[in-house]
Write an enzyme that holds these catalytic residues in place. Sequence first.
Site, PDB file in Angstrom:
ATOM      1  N   HIS A  68      -9.941   9.543 -14.352  1.00  0.00           N
ATOM      2  CA  HIS A  68      -8.569   9.589 -13.830  1.00  0.00           C
ATOM      3  C   HIS A  68      -7.944   8.189 -13.839  1.00  0.00           C
ATOM      4  O   HIS A  68      -6.783   8.011 -14.216  1.00  0.00           O
ATOM      5  CB  HIS A  68      -8.573  10.072 -12.374  1.00  0.00           C
ATOM      6  CG  HIS A  68      -9.024  11.478 -12.176  1.00  0.00           C
ATOM      7  ND1 HIS A  68     -10.163  11.802 -11.468  1.00  0.00           N
ATOM      8  CD2 HIS A  68      -8.492  12.662 -12.580  1.00  0.00           C
ATOM      9  CE1 HIS A  68     -10.304  13.113 -11.427  1.00  0.00           C
ATOM     10  NE2 HIS A  68      -9.315  13.665 -12.095  1.00  0.00           N
ATOM     11  N   SER A 105     -14.635  15.764 -11.595  1.00  0.00           N
ATOM     12  CA  SER A 105     -14.730  15.897 -10.137  1.00  0.00           C
ATOM     13  C   SER A 105     -15.839  16.871  -9.771  1.00  0.00           C
ATOM     14  O   SER A 105     -16.488  16.733  -8.727  1.00  0.00           O
ATOM     15  CB  SER A 105     -13.402  16.387  -9.567  1.00  0.00           C
ATOM     16  OG  SER A 105     -12.369  15.523  -9.990  1.00  0.00           O
TER      17      SER A 105
HETATM   18  P1  AMP Z   1      -8.227  17.002 -12.963  1.00  0.00           P
HETATM   19  O1  AMP Z   1      -8.111  16.227 -11.694  1.00  0.00           O
HETATM   20  O2  AMP Z   1      -9.621  17.421 -13.288  1.00  0.00           O
HETATM   21  O3  AMP Z   1      -7.205  18.112 -13.061  1.00  0.00           O
HETATM   22  O4  AMP Z   1      -7.846  15.977 -14.121  1.00  0.00           O
HETATM   23  C1  AMP Z   1      -6.636  15.285 -14.105  1.00  0.00           C
HETATM   24  C2  AMP Z   1      -6.440  14.645 -15.450  1.00  0.00           C
HETATM   25  O5  AMP Z   1      -7.516  13.737 -15.687  1.00  0.00           O
HETATM   26  C3  AMP Z   1      -6.459  15.664 -16.604  1.00  0.00           C
HETATM   27  O6  AMP Z   1      -5.489  15.296 -17.565  1.00  0.00           O
HETATM   28  C4  AMP Z   1      -7.861  15.520 -17.137  1.00  0.00           C
HETATM   29  O7  AMP Z   1      -7.977  15.880 -18.503  1.00  0.00           O
HETATM   30  C5  AMP Z   1      -8.114  14.028 -16.935  1.00  0.00           C
HETATM   31  N1  AMP Z   1      -9.539  13.758 -16.897  1.00  0.00           N
HETATM   32  C6  AMP Z   1     -10.472  14.378 -16.139  1.00  0.00           C
HETATM   33  N2  AMP Z   1     -11.699  13.905 -16.431  1.00  0.00           N
HETATM   34  C7  AMP Z   1     -11.538  12.980 -17.398  1.00  0.00           C
HETATM   35  C8  AMP Z   1     -12.426  12.148 -18.136  1.00  0.00           C
HETATM   36  N3  AMP Z   1     -13.741  12.179 -17.942  1.00  0.00           N
HETATM   37  N4  AMP Z   1     -11.916  11.300 -19.063  1.00  0.00           N
HETATM   38  C9  AMP Z   1     -10.570  11.272 -19.286  1.00  0.00           C
HETATM   39  N5  AMP Z   1      -9.673  12.041 -18.630  1.00  0.00           N
HETATM   40  C10 AMP Z   1     -10.146  12.881 -17.702  1.00  0.00           C
END
Ligand code: AMP
Length: 282
Positions: A37, A188
Amino acid sequence: MVIFTEQNVLSSHLSLLTNDNKTIGFVPTMGALHEGHLSLMKEALKENDSVIVSIFVNPTQFNNKEDLEKYPRTLASDIEKIKMLHKDILIYAPSVEDIYLKDIVSEHFNYDGLETKMEGKHRTGHFDGVGTIIKRFFEIIQPQKAYFGEKDFQQLQIVKKLVAKHNLPVCIIGCPIFREKNGLAMSSRNERLSPKAREKAAIIYQTLLAAKTQFQTKSAKEVTQIVSNVFEKHPDFNLEYFEIADEETLSTCVRKSKTKKYRGFIAVYIENIRLIDNISLY
Ligand code: AMP
């Protein structure tokens, strides 16, 4: 650092920035922040005058009640992490009521078939929930640029499609996958794994790397079988799908074409926790 919980207050603040000709970069998240993130936020900081991060566990994109209930919620430490990164990042951490009022329901979206593949097939209604929240956020925040991780590659393509179909004035930026030292894609949900499972889960990325090598000389069908054989030998894991698909259409690769770019996509359970990952195969 300013933390907003109400869209009206946020909108008034943002309109001051816009009137001042400041560009706004937006990073939507569900919190429980990790380096993945933060990498999106770093990119946004480079390219915009102001950066706003949303922290909102969106109920309509969860097809599984238990997954929604158990999703980690760590707002205080998320705020600390953002503060450490940059003191001027704005945070929008709304309540469910602020976004949905009384009706916690999704709009229905047609993403030209992207929604019927992989995650869409296995998580009914997921991308309607994603489209609903992202469109809502874009209306409230009106960013010039919004940042999404390739970790959720299908989501990234769907958001691009949403923007194109609805003529939304925002540029979507895809950011590379951030991984733990052992190669496991940061997520997460990794927080819910036991230390042992977190170590074992390195096999997911190792298998993707092996699939990439195999795909140089073998067909998509053969590589898919090889991946399935790997997980059969590891009873701790339950492979939901592995697919090699065209990056643009997300259609399964039946016969390789030199003009297409392919990616391997995987969803796998360990300790009843669902992990996804993907890799470019070119
Ligand atoms: P989330 O909180 O899981 O909905 O993720 C929020 C944003 O962070 C989304 O655009 C995800 O694709 C990105 N994201 C989550 N994990 C990663 C990661 N390991 N590397 C890069 N971006 C990520």
